[in-house]
Design an enzyme around this catalytic site. Structure first.
Site, PDB file in Angstrom:
ATOM      1  N   HIS A  35      -1.850   4.047   1.190  1.00  9.03           N
ATOM      2  CA  HIS A  35      -1.015   2.922   0.733  1.00  9.03           C
ATOM      3  C   HIS A  35       0.445   3.175   1.110  1.00  9.03           C
ATOM      4  O   HIS A  35       1.312   3.278   0.252  1.00  9.03           O
ATOM      5  CB  HIS A  35      -1.179   2.712  -0.770  1.00  9.03           C
ATOM      6  CG  HIS A  35      -2.579   2.377  -1.166  1.00  9.03           C
ATOM      7  ND1 HIS A  35      -3.128   1.138  -0.948  1.00  9.03           N
ATOM      8  CD2 HIS A  35      -3.547   3.124  -1.737  1.00  9.03           C
ATOM      9  CE1 HIS A  35      -4.373   1.122  -1.376  1.00  9.03           C
ATOM     10  NE2 HIS A  35      -4.648   2.317  -1.854  1.00  9.03           N
ATOM     11  N   HIS A  39       0.252   0.990   6.513  1.00 10.38           N
ATOM     12  CA  HIS A  39      -0.773   0.111   5.939  1.00 10.38           C
ATOM     13  C   HIS A  39      -0.169  -1.268   5.641  1.00 10.38           C
ATOM     14  O   HIS A  39      -0.739  -2.295   5.993  1.00 10.38           O
ATOM     15  CB  HIS A  39      -1.350   0.739   4.666  1.00 10.38           C
ATOM     16  CG  HIS A  39      -2.087  -0.210   3.783  1.00 10.38           C
ATOM     17  ND1 HIS A  39      -3.287  -0.788   4.131  1.00 10.38           N
ATOM     18  CD2 HIS A  39      -1.776  -0.696   2.553  1.00 10.38           C
ATOM     19  CE1 HIS A  39      -3.686  -1.593   3.157  1.00 10.38           C
ATOM     20  NE2 HIS A  39      -2.798  -1.552   2.186  1.00 10.38           N
ATOM     21  N   HIS A  75       3.224  -5.308  -0.839  1.00 11.21           N
ATOM     22  CA  HIS A  75       2.107  -5.261  -1.786  1.00 11.21           C
ATOM     23  C   HIS A  75       1.747  -3.876  -2.328  1.00 11.21           C
ATOM     24  O   HIS A  75       1.076  -3.764  -3.350  1.00 11.21           O
ATOM     25  CB  HIS A  75       0.863  -5.930  -1.192  1.00 11.21           C
ATOM     26  CG  HIS A  75       0.063  -5.059  -0.288  1.00 11.21           C
ATOM     27  ND1 HIS A  75       0.392  -4.859   1.035  1.00 11.21           N
ATOM     28  CD2 HIS A  75      -1.044  -4.328  -0.536  1.00 11.21           C
ATOM     29  CE1 HIS A  75      -0.479  -4.050   1.576  1.00 11.21           C
ATOM     30  NE2 HIS A  75      -1.369  -3.699   0.646  1.00 11.21           N
ATOM     31  N   ASP A  76       2.204  -2.809  -1.691  1.00  7.87           N
ATOM     32  CA  ASP A  76       1.923  -1.455  -2.187  1.00  7.87           C
ATOM     33  C   ASP A  76       3.194  -0.627  -2.352  1.00  7.87           C
ATOM     34  O   ASP A  76       3.156   0.604  -2.302  1.00  7.87           O
ATOM     35  CB  ASP A  76       0.952  -0.726  -1.249  1.00  7.87           C
ATOM     36  CG  ASP A  76      -0.509  -1.003  -1.559  1.00  7.87           C
ATOM     37  OD1 ASP A  76      -0.831  -1.300  -2.728  1.00  7.87           O
ATOM     38  OD2 ASP A  76      -1.335  -0.917  -0.633  1.00  7.87           O
TER      39      ASP A  76
END
Length: 179
Positions: A35, A39, A75-76
């Protein structure tokens, strides 16, 4: 991606501010195995390809495209390399702060923090209602990356597609599943 989708021009995003925001997002990823920034960038590139070559460019509004790219890159953010169950088991302060979707709430809040950081305000030319709309879409997209939510929504999505009744333009529920 932002330029190719005409988002920089449409939302009057200053090129320097966009570059600073992207660099800040990159810096706020930890060097964990999966993550990480690579990614996040891959997820964003995949989303961009689906928009450009998958027929979604004419389906999604510019606000949706903007929110999806922001969400994919963010998102991470600050992922620690562990899952929500682990966070709960060790009674990490994040797990006490967010009772569900622990890491996803953290990623979303990190995203908001960066979007509001001086020199990184890529959404600064939006009206307050446009800003609220984009942020709501970003929140939904990031929280939907919780695997518990994802697998539930995935089944709903495939059921809509298999039924042949998918209405991406007129049905808000279908549109939400698609995003």
């Amino acid at each position: 991606m932002f330029i190719d989708l005409n988002l920089v021009e449409k939302f009057r995003i200053n090129h320097e501010v966009l570059c600073r925001w992207v660099a800040s997002v990159k810096r706020n990823y930890r060097p964990v195995s999966y993550h990480n920034w690579r990614h996040a960038f891959n997820v964003c590139q995949s989303c961009f390809c689906m928009i450009k070559t998958g027929g979604l460019e004419s389906i999604f509004s510019d606000y949706e495209k903007l929110s999806l790219l922001v969400s994919c890159l963010s998102h991470d953010l600050d992922h620690r390399g562990t899952n929500n169950a682990f966070q709960a088991k060790i009674e990490h302060p994040l797990a006490r702060l967010y009772s569900t979707s622990t890491m996803e709430h953290h990623h979303y809040n990190q995203c908001l923090m960066l979007l509001q950081s001086e020199g990184c305000e890529i959404l600064s030319h939006l009206t307050s209602s446009e800003y609220a709309h984009v942020i709501k879409l970003v929140q939904h997209a990031i929280l939907s990356t919780d695997l518990a939510i994802y697998f539930k929504k995935r089944n709903e999505f495939f059921n809509v597609v298999k039924s042949g009744a998918a209405d991406w333009l007129g049905n808000d529920g279908h549109r939400e599943l698609l995003r």
